[in-house]
Write a protein that holds these residues in place. Structure first.
Motif, PDB file in Angstrom:
ATOM      1  N   ALA A  42       0.825  -1.215   0.000  1.00 40.38           N
ATOM      2  CA  ALA A  42       0.000   0.000   0.000  1.00 40.38           C
ATOM      3  C   ALA A  42       0.860   1.267   0.000  1.00 40.38           C
ATOM      4  O   ALA A  42       0.380   2.339  -0.370  1.00 40.38           O
ATOM      5  CB  ALA A  42      -0.926   0.001   1.207  1.00 40.38           C
ATOM      6  N   ARG A  43       2.109   1.146   0.435  1.00 38.66           N
ATOM      7  CA  ARG A  43       3.008   2.311   0.464  1.00 38.66           C
ATOM      8  C   ARG A  43       3.549   2.606  -0.919  1.00 38.66           C
ATOM      9  O   ARG A  43       4.008   1.712  -1.616  1.00 38.66           O
ATOM     10  CB  ARG A  43       4.202   2.042   1.377  1.00 38.66           C
ATOM     11  CG  ARG A  43       3.953   2.488   2.758  1.00 38.66           C
ATOM     12  CD  ARG A  43       5.234   2.619   3.515  1.00 38.66           C
ATOM     13  NE  ARG A  43       4.823   2.984   4.852  1.00 38.66           N
ATOM     14  CZ  ARG A  43       5.609   3.337   5.801  1.00 38.66           C
ATOM     15  NH1 ARG A  43       6.893   3.350   5.606  1.00 38.66           N
ATOM     16  NH2 ARG A  43       5.149   3.676   6.969  1.00 38.66           N
ATOM     17  N   SER A  44       3.543   3.882  -1.268  1.00 40.65           N
ATOM     18  CA  SER A  44       4.128   4.267  -2.552  1.00 40.65           C
ATOM     19  C   SER A  44       5.655   4.179  -2.430  1.00 40.65           C
ATOM     20  O   SER A  44       6.201   4.273  -1.325  1.00 40.65           O
ATOM     21  CB  SER A  44       3.716   5.691  -2.920  1.00 40.65           C
ATOM     22  OG  SER A  44       4.412   6.624  -2.130  1.00 40.65           O
ATOM     23  N   PRO A  45       6.355   4.024  -3.552  1.00 42.41           N
ATOM     24  CA  PRO A  45       7.829   3.962  -3.491  1.00 42.41           C
ATOM     25  C   PRO A  45       8.434   5.198  -2.825  1.00 42.41           C
ATOM     26  O   PRO A  45       9.375   5.076  -2.033  1.00 42.41           O
ATOM     27  CB  PRO A  45       8.243   3.860  -4.957  1.00 42.41           C
ATOM     28  CG  PRO A  45       7.086   3.208  -5.621  1.00 42.41           C
ATOM     29  CD  PRO A  45       5.867   3.730  -4.895  1.00 42.41           C
ATOM     30  N   ASN A  46       7.893   6.382  -3.110  1.00 42.39           N
ATOM     31  CA  ASN A  46       8.446   7.599  -2.490  1.00 42.39           C
ATOM     32  C   ASN A  46       8.217   7.619  -0.987  1.00 42.39           C
ATOM     33  O   ASN A  46       9.092   8.037  -0.226  1.00 42.39           O
ATOM     34  CB  ASN A  46       7.862   8.849  -3.138  1.00 42.39           C
ATOM     35  CG  ASN A  46       8.501   9.134  -4.473  1.00 42.39           C
ATOM     36  OD1 ASN A  46       9.637   8.755  -4.722  1.00 42.39           O
ATOM     37  ND2 ASN A  46       7.766   9.805  -5.345  1.00 42.39           N
ATOM     38  N   ASP A  47       7.030   7.186  -0.530  1.00 44.61           N
ATOM     39  CA  ASP A  47       6.770   7.116   0.908  1.00 44.61           C
ATOM     40  C   ASP A  47       7.719   6.142   1.589  1.00 44.61           C
ATOM     41  O   ASP A  47       8.247   6.411   2.666  1.00 44.61           O
ATOM     42  CB  ASP A  47       5.325   6.690   1.185  1.00 44.61           C
ATOM     43  CG  ASP A  47       4.318   7.781   0.877  1.00 44.61           C
ATOM     44  OD1 ASP A  47       4.739   8.948   0.727  1.00 44.61           O
ATOM     45  OD2 ASP A  47       3.113   7.463   0.799  1.00 44.61           O
ATOM     46  N   LEU A  48       7.932   5.004   0.944  1.00 37.70           N
ATOM     47  CA  LEU A  48       8.833   3.995   1.490  1.00 37.70           C
ATOM     48  C   LEU A  48      10.255   4.535   1.594  1.00 37.70           C
ATOM     49  O   LEU A  48      10.909   4.393   2.629  1.00 37.70           O
ATOM     50  CB  LEU A  48       8.807   2.739   0.613  1.00 37.70           C
ATOM     51  CG  LEU A  48       9.717   1.596   1.044  1.00 37.70           C
ATOM     52  CD1 LEU A  48       9.260   1.040   2.386  1.00 37.70           C
ATOM     53  CD2 LEU A  48       9.738   0.522  -0.006  1.00 37.70           C
ATOM     54  N   LEU A  49      10.730   5.185   0.538  1.00 33.23           N
ATOM     55  CA  LEU A  49      12.090   5.741   0.546  1.00 33.23           C
ATOM     56  C   LEU A  49      12.230   6.854   1.574  1.00 33.23           C
ATOM     57  O   LEU A  49      13.265   6.956   2.247  1.00 33.23           O
ATOM     58  CB  LEU A  49      12.460   6.236  -0.851  1.00 33.23           C
ATOM     59  CG  LEU A  49      12.673   5.125  -1.882  1.00 33.23           C
ATOM     60  CD1 LEU A  49      12.754   5.704  -3.280  1.00 33.23           C
ATOM     61  CD2 LEU A  49      13.908   4.315  -1.555  1.00 33.23           C
ATOM     62  N   ASP A  50      11.198   7.694   1.716  1.00 36.03           N
ATOM     63  CA  ASP A  50      11.239   8.749   2.740  1.00 36.03           C
ATOM     64  C   ASP A  50      11.305   8.147   4.140  1.00 36.03           C
ATOM     65  O   ASP A  50      12.035   8.629   5.006  1.00 36.03           O
ATOM     66  CB  ASP A  50      10.009   9.656   2.629  1.00 36.03           C
ATOM     67  CG  ASP A  50      10.018  10.523   1.382  1.00 36.03           C
ATOM     68  OD1 ASP A  50      11.093  10.661   0.747  1.00 36.03           O
ATOM     69  OD2 ASP A  50       8.942  11.055   1.024  1.00 36.03           O
ATOM     70  N   TRP A  51      10.546   7.076   4.348  1.00 32.41           N
ATOM     71  CA  TRP A  51      10.517   6.402   5.640  1.00 32.41           C
ATOM     72  C   TRP A  51      11.895   5.818   5.970  1.00 32.41           C
ATOM     73  O   TRP A  51      12.411   5.983   7.084  1.00 32.41           O
ATOM     74  CB  TRP A  51       9.444   5.312   5.587  1.00 32.41           C
ATOM     75  CG  TRP A  51       9.301   4.485   6.813  1.00 32.41           C
ATOM     76  CD1 TRP A  51       8.892   4.898   8.054  1.00 32.41           C
ATOM     77  CD2 TRP A  51       9.562   3.086   6.928  1.00 32.41           C
ATOM     78  NE1 TRP A  51       8.869   3.831   8.921  1.00 32.41           N
ATOM     79  CE2 TRP A  51       9.277   2.713   8.248  1.00 32.41           C
ATOM     80  CE3 TRP A  51       9.984   2.118   6.023  1.00 32.41           C
ATOM     81  CZ2 TRP A  51       9.423   1.402   8.707  1.00 32.41           C
ATOM     82  CZ3 TRP A  51      10.116   0.817   6.476  1.00 32.41           C
ATOM     83  CH2 TRP A  51       9.845   0.472   7.796  1.00 32.41           C
ATOM     84  N   VAL A  52      12.514   5.155   5.006  1.00 32.05           N
ATOM     85  CA  VAL A  52      13.846   4.579   5.218  1.00 32.05           C
ATOM     86  C   VAL A  52      14.876   5.690   5.415  1.00 32.05           C
ATOM     87  O   VAL A  52      15.758   5.587   6.267  1.00 32.05           O
ATOM     88  CB  VAL A  52      14.240   3.638   4.060  1.00 32.05           C
ATOM     89  CG1 VAL A  52      15.681   3.176   4.193  1.00 32.05           C
ATOM     90  CG2 VAL A  52      13.302   2.443   4.004  1.00 32.05           C
ATOM     91  N   GLU A  53      14.743   6.783   4.663  1.00 31.18           N
ATOM     92  CA  GLU A  53      15.668   7.910   4.826  1.00 31.18           C
ATOM     93  C   GLU A  53      15.607   8.464   6.240  1.00 31.18           C
ATOM     94  O   GLU A  53      16.645   8.742   6.852  1.00 31.18           O
ATOM     95  CB  GLU A  53      15.354   9.016   3.825  1.00 31.18           C
ATOM     96  CG  GLU A  53      16.257  10.219   3.982  1.00 31.18           C
ATOM     97  CD  GLU A  53      15.980  11.338   2.990  1.00 31.18           C
ATOM     98  OE1 GLU A  53      16.532  12.435   3.194  1.00 31.18           O
ATOM     99  OE2 GLU A  53      15.231  11.120   2.023  1.00 31.18           O
ATOM    100  N   ARG A  54      14.409   8.634   6.773  1.00 31.12           N
ATOM    101  CA  ARG A  54      14.276   9.125   8.159  1.00 31.12           C
ATOM    102  C   ARG A  54      14.973   8.178   9.135  1.00 31.12           C
ATOM    103  O   ARG A  54      15.647   8.621  10.071  1.00 31.12           O
ATOM    104  CB  ARG A  54      12.803   9.293   8.534  1.00 31.12           C
ATOM    105  CG  ARG A  54      12.189  10.554   8.019  1.00 31.12           C
ATOM    106  CD  ARG A  54      10.824  10.846   8.638  1.00 31.12           C
ATOM    107  NE  ARG A  54       9.856   9.776   8.441  1.00 31.12           N
ATOM    108  CZ  ARG A  54       9.108   9.610   7.357  1.00 31.12           C
ATOM    109  NH1 ARG A  54       9.207  10.451   6.364  1.00 31.12           N
ATOM    110  NH2 ARG A  54       8.251   8.608   7.278  1.00 31.12           N
ATOM    111  N   GLY A  55      14.815   6.876   8.899  1.00 29.88           N
ATOM    112  CA  GLY A  55      15.481   5.906   9.763  1.00 29.88           C
ATOM    113  C   GLY A  55      16.991   6.014   9.699  1.00 29.88           C
ATOM    114  O   GLY A  55      17.675   5.968  10.726  1.00 29.88           O
TER     115      GLY A  55
END
Length: 120
Positions: A67-80
């Motif tokens: 359900a997560r878009s690729p950009n949302d996923l990458l932003d989430w990993v970047e924050r981590g």
């Protein structure tokens, strides 16, 4: 009295020594500020390995969380990654480079290219 040295104190010269890296000299020797070529190569290899691991991690999470878009996923990993910067002892330029390379590697794997060995 103010020009006297304390017992056991060493003289320090703040004068610079010409060369590639900033240096200070003292009676004990020379102090070099910055990374040597070997240290720089080691950090580059570490960062590149982290990029590869993060690209694989993103791909795994994309399957688990469709359900997560690729950009949302990458932003989430970047924050981590940015939150762990201190724990991983990474400088800001290193983190910026890792995040940029991770995004590029992940998008490359989305396009069907899975050759992470040739990542530069």
């Amino acid at each position: 009295m103010r020009n006297q040295r304390r017992k056991g104190a060493r003289r320090f010269s703040a004068g610079g020594v010409p060369g590639e890296r900033r240096r200070c000299t003292s009676e004990v020797g020379e102090f070099i500020v910055g990374l040597t070529e070997a240290e720089r190569a080691e950090r580059y290899a570490m960062c590149l390995d982290l990029v590869r691991q993060l690209a694989v991690y993103c791909r795994r999470k994309a399957v688990k969380l469709p359900a997560r878009s690729p950009n949302d996923l990458l932003d989430w990993v970047e924050r981590g990654v940015r939150n762990k910067q201190g724990a991983w002892q990474l400088g800001r330029p290193e983190v910026d480079w890792i995040v940029e390379q991770m995004r590029q590697a992940y998008k490359t794997t989305l396009d069907g290219f899975e050759d992470l060995e040739n990542l530069k």
